[in-house]
Design an enzyme around this catalytic site. Structure first.
Site, PDB file in Angstrom:
ATOM      1  N   HIS A 146       0.836  -1.213   0.000  1.00 52.63           N
ATOM      2  CA  HIS A 146       0.000   0.000   0.000  1.00 52.63           C
ATOM      3  C   HIS A 146       0.863   1.251   0.000  1.00 52.63           C
ATOM      4  O   HIS A 146       0.600   2.223  -0.687  1.00 52.63           O
ATOM      5  CB  HIS A 146      -0.872   0.043   1.251  1.00 52.63           C
ATOM      6  CG  HIS A 146      -2.041  -0.858   1.184  1.00 52.63           C
ATOM      7  ND1 HIS A 146      -2.957  -0.779   0.165  1.00 52.63           N
ATOM      8  CD2 HIS A 146      -2.444  -1.858   1.982  1.00 52.63           C
ATOM      9  CE1 HIS A 146      -3.872  -1.697   0.359  1.00 52.63           C
ATOM     10  NE2 HIS A 146      -3.591  -2.371   1.451  1.00 52.63           N
ATOM     11  N   ARG A 158      -3.818  -8.681 -23.421  1.00 51.07           N
ATOM     12  CA  ARG A 158      -3.469  -9.934 -22.747  1.00 51.07           C
ATOM     13  C   ARG A 158      -4.740 -10.698 -22.423  1.00 51.07           C
ATOM     14  O   ARG A 158      -5.694 -10.113 -21.880  1.00 51.07           O
ATOM     15  CB  ARG A 158      -2.708  -9.645 -21.451  1.00 51.07           C
ATOM     16  CG  ARG A 158      -2.438 -10.944 -20.693  1.00 51.07           C
ATOM     17  CD  ARG A 158      -1.593 -10.745 -19.485  1.00 51.07           C
ATOM     18  NE  ARG A 158      -2.321 -10.121 -18.397  1.00 51.07           N
ATOM     19  CZ  ARG A 158      -1.733  -9.742 -17.258  1.00 51.07           C
ATOM     20  NH1 ARG A 158      -0.438  -9.887 -17.109  1.00 51.07           N
ATOM     21  NH2 ARG A 158      -2.447  -9.206 -16.294  1.00 51.07           N
ATOM     22  N   GLU A 188       6.907 -15.020 -17.959  1.00 54.24           N
ATOM     23  CA  GLU A 188       6.738 -14.799 -16.516  1.00 54.24           C
ATOM     24  C   GLU A 188       7.246 -15.990 -15.723  1.00 54.24           C
ATOM     25  O   GLU A 188       7.504 -15.892 -14.531  1.00 54.24           O
ATOM     26  CB  GLU A 188       5.247 -14.617 -16.188  1.00 54.24           C
ATOM     27  CG  GLU A 188       4.634 -13.403 -16.831  1.00 54.24           C
ATOM     28  CD  GLU A 188       3.152 -13.312 -16.573  1.00 54.24           C
ATOM     29  OE1 GLU A 188       2.740 -12.411 -15.841  1.00 54.24           O
ATOM     30  OE2 GLU A 188       2.404 -14.151 -17.115  1.00 54.24           O
ATOM     31  N   ASN A 197       7.147  -8.763 -12.884  1.00 52.81           N
ATOM     32  CA  ASN A 197       6.584  -8.947 -11.540  1.00 52.81           C
ATOM     33  C   ASN A 197       6.517 -10.442 -11.210  1.00 52.81           C
ATOM     34  O   ASN A 197       6.984 -10.898 -10.174  1.00 52.81           O
ATOM     35  CB  ASN A 197       5.173  -8.349 -11.436  1.00 52.81           C
ATOM     36  CG  ASN A 197       5.117  -6.915 -11.917  1.00 52.81           C
ATOM     37  OD1 ASN A 197       6.124  -6.228 -11.904  1.00 52.81           O
ATOM     38  ND2 ASN A 197       3.951  -6.464 -12.356  1.00 52.81           N
ATOM     39  N   ARG A 216       5.061 -12.175  -4.545  1.00 52.34           N
ATOM     40  CA  ARG A 216       5.254 -10.775  -4.931  1.00 52.34           C
ATOM     41  C   ARG A 216       4.592  -9.805  -3.961  1.00 52.34           C
ATOM     42  O   ARG A 216       4.899  -8.621  -3.959  1.00 52.34           O
ATOM     43  CB  ARG A 216       4.764 -10.543  -6.375  1.00 52.34           C
ATOM     44  CG  ARG A 216       3.295 -10.831  -6.565  1.00 52.34           C
ATOM     45  CD  ARG A 216       2.914 -10.910  -8.027  1.00 52.34           C
ATOM     46  NE  ARG A 216       2.464  -9.644  -8.566  1.00 52.34           N
ATOM     47  CZ  ARG A 216       2.048  -9.473  -9.816  1.00 52.34           C
ATOM     48  NH1 ARG A 216       2.070 -10.494 -10.664  1.00 52.34           N
ATOM     49  NH2 ARG A 216       1.642  -8.309 -10.229  1.00 52.34           N
ATOM     50  N   CYS A 228       6.858  -5.546 -19.693  1.00 50.54           N
ATOM     51  CA  CYS A 228       5.628  -4.851 -19.289  1.00 50.54           C
ATOM     52  C   CYS A 228       5.390  -4.921 -17.783  1.00 50.54           C
ATOM     53  O   CYS A 228       4.355  -4.509 -17.297  1.00 50.54           O
ATOM     54  CB  CYS A 228       4.422  -5.386 -20.050  1.00 50.54           C
ATOM     55  SG  CYS A 228       4.064  -7.112 -19.684  1.00 50.54           S
TER      56      CYS A 228
HETATM   57  C1  PEP Z   1       3.947  -9.190 -14.592  1.00 49.55           C
HETATM   58  O1  PEP Z   1       3.805 -10.265 -14.001  1.00 49.55           O
HETATM   59  O2  PEP Z   1       5.022  -8.552 -14.610  1.00 49.55           O
HETATM   60  C2  PEP Z   1       2.816  -8.585 -15.315  1.00 49.55           C
HETATM   61  C3  PEP Z   1       2.978  -7.533 -16.080  1.00 49.55           C
HETATM   62  O3  PEP Z   1       1.596  -9.139 -15.099  1.00 49.55           O
HETATM   63  P1  PEP Z   1       0.722  -8.836 -13.764  1.00 49.55           P
HETATM   64  O4  PEP Z   1       1.443  -7.821 -12.954  1.00 49.55           O
HETATM   65  O5  PEP Z   1      -0.604  -8.396 -14.249  1.00 49.55           O
HETATM   66  O6  PEP Z   1       0.692 -10.198 -13.126  1.00 49.55           O
HETATM   67 MG    MG Z   2       1.997 -11.408 -14.291  1.00 45.34          MG
END
Ligand code: PEP
Ligand code: MG
Length: 562
Positions: free
Chosen positions: A197, A335, A423, A446, A457, A494
Site C-alpha cells: 500500500h 493480454r 513470466e 513482476n 510478490r 511490461c
Molecule cells: C507481470 O507479471 O510482470 C505482469 C505484467 O503481469 P501482472 O502484474 O498483471 O501479473
Molecule cells: Mg503477471
C-alpha cells in the site's frame, strides 16, 4: 544494511527504492502500537456481562469505521477506495461474530477482539496474494479498536505541522491514504515491498519512497534525513545547505523530465517503443493523450473482477473496443485473461487450491475450459475489426513451447499477431524456441521475479528478494532479449521494472525493444532513455549483470551516468 562512519554522526541506511526523488527534512517516527500501560489499566474492562462488552466493541468499531469514512471523504482515487474498504472491514459482521462468540465463552473484551482478528488474519494469509494484504488492514483495525476501548488515540500518523519525512515499520492504508504531500516529504518503511500500500500511494502522490529499510526506526526522532528515492538511501549528518542544494537540483531535473514529449530514442538513434499499461477504456483514453506509441499491456481480467458470470462475446467486444478505439493508428497488446492467484475472477478461478500462484491461473485456465479462451479471442477479434486498431494478443503464464504454439495458432487463425508473456523462468530459458512459435514476447517482470526468486510478490518482509534488479532475474531477462535479437522479433518488458528509469537503460542495453508501464512513469523513463547512447545502455546492462546484488547493481549503473 547500515553503514556508519565512526568519526562522525553520518549514517546511511539502505532499502529498496520505489518512487524516485530527493527529500530532506526531520524524521517523523510513526507510532504503531497502543501503549501497553493503557491496555493493562483497562484489564477486563469491567463490563457487566458479555452483552455490555459487545456493545462497547460496537461503539469502538463504529468509531473506527467512521474515522476511515471521514478520511475517505477527504481523499480521492485509490486512496479513497482503500479507506472505504477498511471502513467495511471494521464493520464486518464476521469479525463481530467472532468477538461475540469469544465473549460468550468467557474471554475478556480485548482478548476476544485480538482472537477474532487473528482468526481472520489466518484465513486471509492462507489465501495468499491480494487477500493476504488484507491481513495488514485487519491488524491495523485491531489496534485502532483496542485504542478506542482503552481511551488512547488511534495509533498511526499524526500529521506534522512542519514538513517531515515519515518513517514507519509499514504504513497501513489508513495512514497512507490520509497523507498530505504538503507536509509529508517522503516515506521510509522498514517493511513493505514494491507492491505494498505504501508504494502504491507514494506513486500516486509522487512522494519519494523507500521500503525495506532495516534499522529505519532506530533513527533519532526529529533528526534531519536526506532521502534518495533513486539510490534507496536514507542519510543523516548531511550538511543542511548541501542537502537543500541537492533537493533543488533534483526538483529542476524532475520538472525537465515531465516536459518530455517522445518518441524515445537514444542519442545515437536507437528507437525504443514506450508504451502504456491500461486496465479499461477510461485508463486507455487517458494514456492515449500522453507520449506513448501504443499499449503494451491491456490487463483484460481487471474488467471482470466484480463479475459473477462470463460476459458474452459481444459484451467483451465492447469492453475491448473501448481500449482499442483511442489507439487507432497506434497498436494495442491485449493480454488474455490472467485470472487466478492474486486476481480471483468468480467465473474462471479454480477454488481451493493449496498454492494458487503455482496453480491453474492465466493460460492454464483454458486447459480444461478451452471455450473460455476461444470466446475471449472471438471478442478481441471482433473489437479489432470494428475499430481498425492494430491488435496483438498475448497469453499470460506460459510455461512450455507447446502452449505457445497452440495459443499462437488460435490467435493467428483470427488474423491477429500472437505472442506470449515471459513470466515463468522456463519460458525465459526457452525464449529462442518460444520465438519459433510466436511473433513477439513480453516479459512480465513482476511474476518472473516472484517465480525466479520463489518469493510471493506481495510479501511485505522480503522486499530485497522481490526486486527485479536481482542478478538471477536480470540473467533471465538477458537470455530472453538475446533470443529476440537472434530471431529479429520484438521482445518487450511490461512489468513494474519498465517503470524504473535506471533499470530501463539496463533493459534496453540487453536488447529489449519496448517498455510498457503505468502512464505516470512514461515521461521520466522516455526522457532518461533519450539522454543516453546505446553504448551507455549496453555498459549499464553489463554492469548490472555483473553485480552481486540489487544495491550494487543500482550503484554501478548510477556511477556510469555520472
Ligand atoms: C507481470 O507479471 O510482470 C505482469 C505484467 O503481469 P501482472 O502484474 O498483471 O501479473
Ligand atoms: Mg503477471
Amino acid at each position: 544494511m547500515v553503514t556508519t562512519d565512526a568519526a562522525s554522526d553520518d549514517r546511511q541506511l539502505r532499502g529498496t527504492p520505489v518512487v524516485p526523488g530527493l527529500a530532506y527534512g526531520p524524521a517523523l517516527l510513526v507510532r504503531t502500537e497502543v501503549a501497553e500501560q493503557a491496555i493493562s489499566a483497562y484489564g477486563d474492562g469491567g463490563h457487566a456481562d458479555a452483552d455490555a462488552a459487545l456493545a462497547a466493541y460496537d461503539t469502538a468499531a463504529a468509531a473506527v469505521a467512521e474515522g476511515f469514512e471521514a478520511k475517505a471523504g477527504r481523499a480521492s482515487g485509490a486512496a479513497a477506495e482503500v479507506l472505504t474498504a477498511s471502513a467495511g472491514l471494521a464493520r464486518d459482521k464476521g469479525l463481530r461474530g467472532g468477538v461475540k462468540k469469544r465473549l460468550g465463552s468467557g474471554e475478556d473484551l480485548i482478548a476476544a477482539v485480538r482472537g477474532s482478528v487473528e482468526q481472520f488474519v489466518g484465513v486471509f494469509t492462507s489465501m495468499g496474494g491480494l487477500m493476504a494484504e488484507r491481513a495488514t488492514d485487519l491488524k491495523d483495525i485491531e489496534k485502532r479498536v483496542v485504542a478506542r476501548l482503552v481511551g488512547e488515540p488511534e495509533p498511526g500518523v499524526q500529521l506534522p505541522d512542519e514538513p517531515a519525512v515519515l518513517v514507519a515499520e509499514d504504513l497501513a492504508p489508513a495512514d497512507t491514504a490520509g497523507l498530505d504531500p504538503a507536509v509529508v516529504l517522503a516515506l521510509v518503511t522498514e517493511r513493505g515491498g514494491s507492491t505494498s500500500h505504501t508504494a502504491i500511494i507514494a506513486r500516486q502522490l509522487g512522494l519519494p519512497c523507500i521500503v525495506g529499510v532495516a534499522g529505519a526506526l532506530e533513527l533519532a526522532a526529529g533528526s534531519p534525513v536526506l532521502v534518495d528515492g533513486v539510490a534507496g538511501t536514507v542519510a543523516t549528518g548531511v550538511d543542511p545547505d548541501e542537502a537543500r542544494r541537492l533537493v533543488e537540483e533534483d526538483r529542476v531535473l524532475r520538472a525537465e523530465l515531465e516536459s518530455w514529449t517522445g518518441p524515445a530514442e537514444t542519442t545515437d538513434g536507437t528507437r525504443v517503443k514506450v508504451l502504456a499499461n491500461v486496465a479499461d477504456g477510461e485508463s486507455a483514453a487517458a494514456a492515449a493523450a500522453g507520449p506513448v506509441e501504443g499499449v503494451g499491456l491491456f490487463r483484460t481480467e481487471l474488467s471482470f473482477l466484480n463479475r459473477k458470470d462470463e460476459p458474452s462475446v459481444e459484451e467483451q467486444a465492447d469492453i475491448y473496443a473501448a481500449v482499442l478505439d483511442p489507439f487507432e493508428g497506434r497498436y494495442v497488446v491485449v493480454r488474455t485473461l490472467d485470472a487466478g492467484s492474486d486476481k480471483p475472477i468468480a467465473f474462471a478461478t479454480h477454488e481451493g487450491e493449496e498454492n494458487p500462484a503455482l496453480g491453474v491461473r492465466g493460460l492454464r485456465l483454458s486447459f480444461d475450459n478451452p471455450g473460455l479462451l476461444e470466446r475471449q479471442l472471438d471478442g478481441i477479434a471482433r473489437a479489432a475489426e470494428r475499430t481498425g486498431t492494430e491488435t496483438w494478443v498475448m497469453a499470460p503464464m506460459v510455461a512450455t513451447v507447446a502452449e505457445a504454439r497452440d495459443f499462437a495458432e488460435q490467435v493467428r487463425g483470427r488474423g491477429l499477431k500472437a505472442g506470449v508473456m515471459v513470466e515463468v523462468p522456463s519460458a525465459a530459458l526457452l525464449a529462442h524456441r518460444m520465438l519459433e512459435a510466436v511473433d513477439f514476447l513480453s516479459i512480465g517482470t513482476n511474476d518472473l521475479t516472484q517465480y525466479a526468486m520463489a518469493t510471493d510478490r506481495m510479501a511485505t518482509d522480503l522486499a530485497h528478494l522481490t526486486d527485479p534488479w536481482q542478478p538471477a532475474v536480470l540473467q533471465l531477462v538477458a537470455i530472453t532479449a538475446e533470443a529476440g535479437k537472434q530471431a529479429g522479433k520484438p521482445v518487450g518488458v511490461c512489468g513494474e521494472a519498465a517503470a524504473d528509469p535506471l533499470l530501463a537503460l539496463v533493459l534496453v542495453g540487453m536488447g529489449i525493444t519496448s517498455l510498457s508501464m503505468a502512464a505516470a512513469a512514461v515521461r521520466p523513463v522516455g526522457a532518461q532513455l533519450s539522454r543516453v547512447s546505446m553504448d551507455t545502455c549496453e555498459r549499464a546492462a553489463e554492469a548490472a549483470l555483473a553485480a552481486p546484488d540489487p544495491l550494487t547493481a543500482r550503484d554501478a549503473v548510477r556511477a556510469l551516468l555520472g
